[in-house]
Design a protein around this motif. Structure first.
Motif, PDB file in Angstrom:
ATOM      1  N   MET A   1       8.155  86.157 -92.730  1.00 39.08           N
ATOM      2  CA  MET A   1       8.257  86.615 -94.101  1.00 39.08           C
ATOM      3  C   MET A   1       7.050  87.667 -94.063  1.00 39.08           C
ATOM      4  O   MET A   1       5.918  88.056 -93.358  1.00 39.08           O
ATOM      5  N   THR A   2       7.422  88.862 -94.648  1.00 35.61           N
ATOM      6  CA  THR A   2       6.160  90.375 -94.460  1.00 35.61           C
ATOM      7  C   THR A   2       5.701  89.939 -96.408  1.00 35.61           C
ATOM      8  O   THR A   2       6.289  90.015 -97.388  1.00 35.61           O
ATOM      9  N   ALA A   3       4.631  89.888 -96.171  1.00 40.01           N
ATOM     10  CA  ALA A   3       4.193  89.554 -97.929  1.00 40.01           C
ATOM     11  C   ALA A   3       4.057  91.132 -98.489  1.00 40.01           C
ATOM     12  O   ALA A   3       3.998  92.300 -97.696  1.00 40.01           O
ATOM     13  N   ARG A   4       3.846  91.811 -99.454  1.00 40.98           N
ATOM     14  CA  ARG A   4       4.061  91.986-100.744  1.00 40.98           C
ATOM     15  C   ARG A   4       3.411  92.776-100.798  1.00 40.98           C
ATOM     16  O   ARG A   4       1.921  91.817-101.717  1.00 40.98           O
ATOM     17  N   PRO A 199      14.772  92.542-104.376  1.00 39.97           N
ATOM     18  CA  PRO A 199      14.877  93.841-103.867  1.00 39.97           C
ATOM     19  C   PRO A 199      13.438  94.757-104.894  1.00 39.97           C
ATOM     20  O   PRO A 199      12.878  94.581-103.871  1.00 39.97           O
ATOM     21  N   GLU A 200      13.534  94.269-106.524  1.00 44.81           N
ATOM     22  CA  GLU A 200      12.445  94.778-106.757  1.00 44.81           C
ATOM     23  C   GLU A 200      11.612  93.878-107.374  1.00 44.81           C
ATOM     24  O   GLU A 200      12.568  92.300-108.512  1.00 44.81           O
ATOM     25  N   LEU A 201       9.938  93.411-107.379  1.00 45.40           N
ATOM     26  CA  LEU A 201       9.636  92.139-108.532  1.00 45.40           C
ATOM     27  C   LEU A 201       8.141  93.208-108.513  1.00 45.40           C
ATOM     28  O   LEU A 201       7.592  93.562-108.588  1.00 45.40           O
ATOM     29  N   GLY A 202       7.504  92.203-109.618  1.00 45.43           N
ATOM     30  CA  GLY A 202       6.180  92.416-110.495  1.00 45.43           C
ATOM     31  C   GLY A 202       5.895  91.495-111.311  1.00 45.43           C
ATOM     32  O   GLY A 202       6.678  90.593-110.905  1.00 45.43           O
ATOM     33  N   ALA A 203       4.402  91.421-111.191  1.00 46.67           N
ATOM     34  CA  ALA A 203       4.090  90.515-111.797  1.00 46.67           C
ATOM     35  C   ALA A 203       2.991  90.890-113.089  1.00 46.67           C
ATOM     36  O   ALA A 203       2.867  91.699-113.168  1.00 46.67           O
ATOM     37  N   TYR A 204       3.757  90.090-114.062  1.00 44.63           N
ATOM     38  CA  TYR A 204       3.109  90.640-115.518  1.00 44.63           C
ATOM     39  C   TYR A 204       1.818  89.412-116.028  1.00 44.63           C
ATOM     40  O   TYR A 204       1.859  88.081-116.024  1.00 44.63           O
ATOM     41  N   LEU A 210      -6.008  87.669-112.594  1.00 42.06           N
ATOM     42  CA  LEU A 210      -5.191  88.056-111.174  1.00 42.06           C
ATOM     43  C   LEU A 210      -5.637  88.630-110.369  1.00 42.06           C
ATOM     44  O   LEU A 210      -5.695  89.128-110.744  1.00 42.06           O
ATOM     45  N   ALA A 211      -5.680  88.253-108.888  1.00 39.17           N
ATOM     46  CA  ALA A 211      -5.872  88.926-107.628  1.00 39.17           C
ATOM     47  C   ALA A 211      -4.074  88.018-106.666  1.00 39.17           C
ATOM     48  O   ALA A 211      -4.106  87.708-106.961  1.00 39.17           O
ATOM     49  N   ILE A 212      -3.680  90.041-106.790  1.00 42.20           N
ATOM     50  CA  ILE A 212      -2.695  89.559-105.622  1.00 42.20           C
ATOM     51  C   ILE A 212      -2.980  90.169-104.544  1.00 42.20           C
ATOM     52  O   ILE A 212      -3.474  91.044-104.077  1.00 42.20           O
ATOM     53  N   ALA A 213      -1.979  89.399-103.126  1.00 45.48           N
ATOM     54  CA  ALA A 213      -3.270  89.649-102.126  1.00 45.48           C
ATOM     55  C   ALA A 213      -4.346  90.103-102.329  1.00 45.48           C
ATOM     56  O   ALA A 213      -5.543  89.505-102.132  1.00 45.48           O
ATOM     57  N   GLU A 214      -5.059  91.308-101.625  1.00 43.56           N
ATOM     58  CA  GLU A 214      -6.355  91.582-101.119  1.00 43.56           C
ATOM     59  C   GLU A 214      -6.665  92.837-102.780  1.00 43.56           C
ATOM     60  O   GLU A 214      -7.692  93.342-102.458  1.00 43.56           O
ATOM     61  N   GLY A 215      -5.460  92.984-103.358  1.00 49.36           N
ATOM     62  CA  GLY A 215      -6.496  93.846-104.821  1.00 49.36           C
ATOM     63  C   GLY A 215      -7.359  93.113-105.551  1.00 49.36           C
ATOM     64  O   GLY A 215      -7.529  92.114-105.510  1.00 49.36           O
ATOM     65  N   ALA A 216      -7.668  94.267-106.133  1.00 44.52           N
ATOM     66  CA  ALA A 216      -8.550  93.549-107.396  1.00 44.52           C
ATOM     67  C   ALA A 216      -8.091  92.917-109.136  1.00 44.52           C
ATOM     68  O   ALA A 216      -7.008  92.957-108.847  1.00 44.52           O
ATOM     69  N   GLY A 227       5.507  95.728-103.498  1.00 43.30           N
ATOM     70  CA  GLY A 227       5.916  96.829-102.733  1.00 43.30           C
ATOM     71  C   GLY A 227       7.186  95.024-102.245  1.00 43.30           C
ATOM     72  O   GLY A 227       7.630  94.417-102.455  1.00 43.30           O
ATOM     73  N   ASP A 228       8.211  96.204-100.647  1.00 46.20           N
ATOM     74  CA  ASP A 228       8.770  95.467-100.064  1.00 46.20           C
ATOM     75  C   ASP A 228       8.195  94.076 -99.487  1.00 46.20           C
ATOM     76  O   ASP A 228       6.987  94.191 -99.305  1.00 46.20           O
ATOM     77  N   GLY A 229       9.234  93.262 -99.120  1.00 41.54           N
ATOM     78  CA  GLY A 229       8.603  92.217 -98.328  1.00 41.54           C
ATOM     79  C   GLY A 229       8.780  91.046 -99.422  1.00 41.54           C
ATOM     80  O   GLY A 229       9.886  91.346-100.245  1.00 41.54           O
ATOM     81  N   THR A 230       9.095  89.852 -98.533  1.00 42.88           N
ATOM     82  CA  THR A 230       9.462  88.384 -99.345  1.00 42.88           C
ATOM     83  C   THR A 230       8.442  87.732 -99.860  1.00 42.88           C
ATOM     84  O   THR A 230       8.000  87.148-101.215  1.00 42.88           O
ATOM     85  N   ARG A 231       6.653  87.561 -99.679  1.00 39.46           N
ATOM     86  CA  ARG A 231       5.648  86.960 -99.357  1.00 39.46           C
ATOM     87  C   ARG A 231       5.261  86.945-100.501  1.00 39.46           C
ATOM     88  O   ARG A 231       4.414  88.778-100.479  1.00 39.46           O
ATOM     89  N   VAL A 232       4.228  86.709-101.535  1.00 39.25           N
ATOM     90  CA  VAL A 232       3.379  86.981-102.715  1.00 39.25           C
ATOM     91  C   VAL A 232       2.421  85.870-102.809  1.00 39.25           C
ATOM     92  O   VAL A 232       2.621  84.501-103.074  1.00 39.25           O
TER      93      VAL A 232
END
Length: 290
Positions: A1-4, A199-204, A210-216, A227-232
């Motif tokens: 699985m590719t991380a978004r 294919p397109e995904l967002g988090a509101y 909220l922190a997503i992956a390594e984001g602030a 972005g592209d991928g499947t895992r969030v």
């Protein structure tokens, strides 16, 4: 699985902020008009019985999706559908060629109203209606997280006796275009990893940080485009619970033209929708149109 990964963070704007109602609009924005088939994202909270759609009004060319976190509302429309929604309930209206409806709050509310743009071949389809009670909406329970899947498929790692086992939830709402819509609740300090193949995904962000992956960390009113991928991976970065809406799907088809409550793909269809409303071809509700 590719991380978004985070592609962009889009701050919503305060469309209404008058002491009683706060309404964040995170779509459409000048920076981005759509996310998957979604072309409007309104997040509202109000204390009184005042609504944002309590007077009869039309829609055409879209599907209207409503989700209540708190409060209640009574629905009625020109097709004869009547309903009452409470906390955790969801509603789907396929406006198609045109429908009139009204939503009367029973008190203060907190929720989402979303529009998806119907594909060009479906713009003038017959109207339809469905609602889903909280008990009908499947839930994934992970460590410190609850994921209510309204539409599409979300895969998560189960907690408790099934810990570590992947489990797929498929929402009961069936939309015209491939769509994902889920409500994620995170306890303080909780983190959840989900697989979403949209294919397109967002988090509101509805509430909390909220922190997503390594984001602030980002706060309420922000739409995080992934972005592209499947895992969030979603992490609660605050000391209080956090609520997040995951949404996306297949990209909207055709041109997207806004005309008040109508979303069409050609100027000719937009003009026809306005004529149909004015002539009463979309039906009547409480004497509207006059």
């Amino acid at each position: 699985m590719t991380a978004r990964r985070i592609e962009r963070i889009l701050p919503g704007h305060r469309a209404i902020d008058d002491g009683d109602m706060l309404l964040w609009r995170a779509l459409p924005l000048s920076e981005r008009v759509s996310l998957g088939p979604f072309v409007m994202l309104d997040h509202y909270r109000h204390a009184s019985r005042r609504g944002i759609g309590d007077r009869p009004h039309p829609h055409a060319g879209i599907e209207v999706i409503s989700y209540l976190l708190e409060g209640g509302v009574e629905h009625r429309d020109s097709e004869g559908f009547r309903d009452r929604l409470g906390p955790g309930d969801a509603q789907w209206i396929r406006a198609g060629r045109g429908i009139l409806h009204a939503e009367q709050p029973t008190g203060g509310r907190h929720g989402l109203q979303l529009w998806t743009s119907l594909p060009p071949a479906q713009k003038l389809i017959e109207p339809a209606y469905a609602s889903f009670r909280a008990a009908e909406i499947p839930e994934l329970q992970c460590d410190g997280a609850r994921v209510h899947v309204v539409a599409g498929q979300v895969v998560g790692q189960m907690a408790g006796q099934m810990a570590g086992q992947p489990s797929a939830c498929i929402g009961p709402m069936k939309t015209t275009t491939e769509t994902v819509f889920a409500h994620v609740h995170l306890d303080a300090g909780a983190q959840v990893t989900l697989d979403v193949a949209a294919p397109e995904l967002g988090a509101y962000v509805l509430d909390g940080r909220l922190a997503i992956a390594e984001g602030a960390p980002v706060g309420p009113g922000a739409l995080v485009v992934l972005g592209d991928g499947t895992r969030v991976t979603l992490s609660n970065a605050g000391d209080a619970p956090a609520d997040v809406a995951l949404l996306g799907g297949a990209a909207a088809q055709g041109p997207i033209l806004f005309g008040g409550p109508f979303v069409m793909d050609t100027e000719e269809r937009m003009t026809q929708a306005k004529r149909d409303f004015a002539s009463g071809r979309m039906g009547r509700l409480d004497g509207v149109p006059f």
